[in-house]
Enzyme design. Structure first.
Site, PDB file in Angstrom:
ATOM      1  N   ARG A  62      -5.491  -7.106 -13.242  1.00 51.88           N
ATOM      2  CA  ARG A  62      -5.325  -6.717 -14.641  1.00 51.88           C
ATOM      3  C   ARG A  62      -4.851  -5.265 -14.763  1.00 51.88           C
ATOM      4  NH1 ARG A  62      -9.016 -10.258 -13.834  1.00 51.88           N
ATOM      5  NH2 ARG A  62      -9.159  -9.042 -12.125  1.00 51.88           N
ATOM      6  N   LYS A  90       2.759   3.629   8.341  1.00 55.45           N
ATOM      7  CA  LYS A  90       3.190   4.347   9.528  1.00 55.45           C
ATOM      8  C   LYS A  90       2.604   5.654   9.623  1.00 55.45           C
ATOM      9  CE  LYS A  90       7.782   2.520   8.397  1.00 55.45           C
ATOM     10  NZ  LYS A  90       8.929   2.659   7.932  1.00 55.45           N
ATOM     11  N   ARG A 112      -4.197   3.858  -8.345  1.00 57.31           N
ATOM     12  CA  ARG A 112      -5.263   3.457  -7.822  1.00 57.31           C
ATOM     13  C   ARG A 112      -5.650   3.727  -6.396  1.00 57.31           C
ATOM     14  NH1 ARG A 112      -8.022  -2.324  -9.139  1.00 57.31           N
ATOM     15  NH2 ARG A 112      -8.448  -1.447 -11.186  1.00 57.31           N
ATOM     16  N   HIS A 140     -13.081   4.671 -13.356  1.00 55.80           N
ATOM     17  CA  HIS A 140     -11.879   4.008 -14.014  1.00 55.80           C
ATOM     18  C   HIS A 140     -11.735   4.223 -15.432  1.00 55.80           C
ATOM     19  CE1 HIS A 140      -9.309   0.703 -14.443  1.00 55.80           C
ATOM     20  NE2 HIS A 140      -9.935  -0.361 -13.653  1.00 55.80           N
TER      21      HIS A 140
HETATM   22  N1   CP Z   1     -10.679  -4.533 -14.404  1.00 56.14           N
HETATM   23  C1   CP Z   1     -10.051  -4.313 -13.401  1.00 56.14           C
HETATM   24  O1   CP Z   1      -9.926  -3.160 -13.091  1.00 56.14           O
HETATM   25  O2   CP Z   1      -9.200  -5.259 -12.764  1.00 56.14           O
HETATM   26  P1   CP Z   1      -8.300  -5.243 -11.476  1.00 56.14           P
HETATM   27  O3   CP Z   1      -8.954  -4.719 -10.219  1.00 56.14           O
HETATM   28  O4   CP Z   1      -7.750  -6.848 -11.284  1.00 56.14           O
HETATM   29  O5   CP Z   1      -7.048  -4.191 -11.814  1.00 56.14           O
END
Ligand code: CP
Length: 310
Positions: A62, A90, A112, A140
């Site tokens: 997502r 590496k 991420r 997040h």
């Molecule tokens: N909600 C969410 O972060 O989903 P993903 O891990 O698929 O990005």
């Protein structure tokens, strides 16, 4: 209250750093972009001169697709980076990787990373804006913002509204970002799950704690159900998934026993039949796919506002 016109921060590292005015500005801007992405021509030229790198050191469906679509809708140039097919394998360091990508005239980083604090580490060392797309078990922020946006669509102003967050609070970056965001917007927040999956410090964030799922469903206006994060659990926190589903899973019979409509949310991915049954996840109570839709507009707003601060 007059609306702020710029964010108070140069990066989006976490909800912790945002003021309530920042959050309201992002949600207000997202409403404009939601209107844009529902037009036949879904694109605006706002970021035409910008290049954004999406650096994913951890799996995503997502968030990754949503950021990419948000950037494309804003006409940015995009480069996608996946750690699994890069020179990180590496032994290249995070900082070297990012310095090399930035030297190719990249203006903004979406990242991420499995390590909590990785985007904060970079923020003080590179000249580009960073958006945290999830750092380990920490935060997040864009998930919390799209959740708050989706909640506002259901309930209007969140001041005083009752939001319950169910499940694996201990390992969830979504839980912490949601709690911080909702408290800044004046909502009442409760967490509910097995005692082993609720951190001891959680009350200090201004939330109630409950171990009773059905009683918490009765209490809330919205139930935000979180995934059991087996990949982050180094020890056993409950005897089996079957028992978790039996004592802490949310099913249709529970909702039918409550004489008001509760909105069901889940950030995904869903463990169907564990934290929530398919019958609930796919029911008229659920706004799970609306959350995903709203994610694009909210991420457009974040990219647009941070670009304006450069
Ligand atoms: N909600 C969410 O972060 O989903 P993903 O891990 O698929 O990005």
């Amino acid at each position: 209250m007059p609306q702020a016109s710029a964010l108070s921060v140069p990066h989006l590292l976490g909800i912790k750093d945002l003021t309530a005015e920042d959050i309201r500005l992002i949600l207000h801007t997202a409403a404009t972009f939601k209107e844009v992405i529902n037009r036949p021509i879904k694109k605006v030229p706002s970021l035409r001169d910008l290049t954004v790198a999406n650096l994913f050191f951890e799996d995503s469906t997502r968030t990754r697709v949503s950021f990419e679509l948000a950037e494309k809708r804003l006409s940015a140039d995009i480069v996608n980076f996946s750690a699994s097919s890069s020179s990180v394998k590496k032994g290249e360091t995070l900082l070297d990787t990012v310095h090399n990508i930035l030297s190719m005239k990249v203006d903004m980083i979406v990242m991420r990373h499995p390590a909590p604090g990785a985007p904060h580490f970079l923020a003080g060392r590179i000249p580009a804006s960073i958006i945290n797309a999830g750092d380990g078990t920490h935060e997040h922020p864009t998930q919390a913002l799209l959740d708050a946006y989706s909640m506002q669509e259901q309930l209007g102003n969140l001041e005083g509204k009752k939001i319950a967050i169910f499940g694996d609070i201990l390992h969830s970056r979504v839980a912490l970002s949601n709690i911080l965001c909702l408290r800044k917007l004046g909502a009442q927040v409760r967490v509910c799950g097995p005692p082993t999956l609720i951190p001891k410090y959680i009350s200090s964030l201004g939330v109630e704690v409950s171990f009773n799922v059905e009683q918490s469903l009765r209490w809330c206006d919205i139930a935000n159900i979180l995934r059991i994060q087996l990949e982050r659990q180094d020890i056993r926190y409950f005897p089996s998934l079957r028992e978790y589903a039996l004592y802490f899973g949310i099913n249709k019979a529970m909702l039918d026993r409550i004489d008001k409509r509760i909105v069901i949310m889940h950030p995904g991915p869903i463990n169907r039949g564990v934290e929530v049954t398919s019958e609930v996840a796919d029911s008229e109570h659920s706004i799970i796919l609306q959350q995903v839709e709203n994610g694009v507009a909210v991420r457009m707003a974040v990219l647009y506002l941070l670009a304006g601060n450069r």
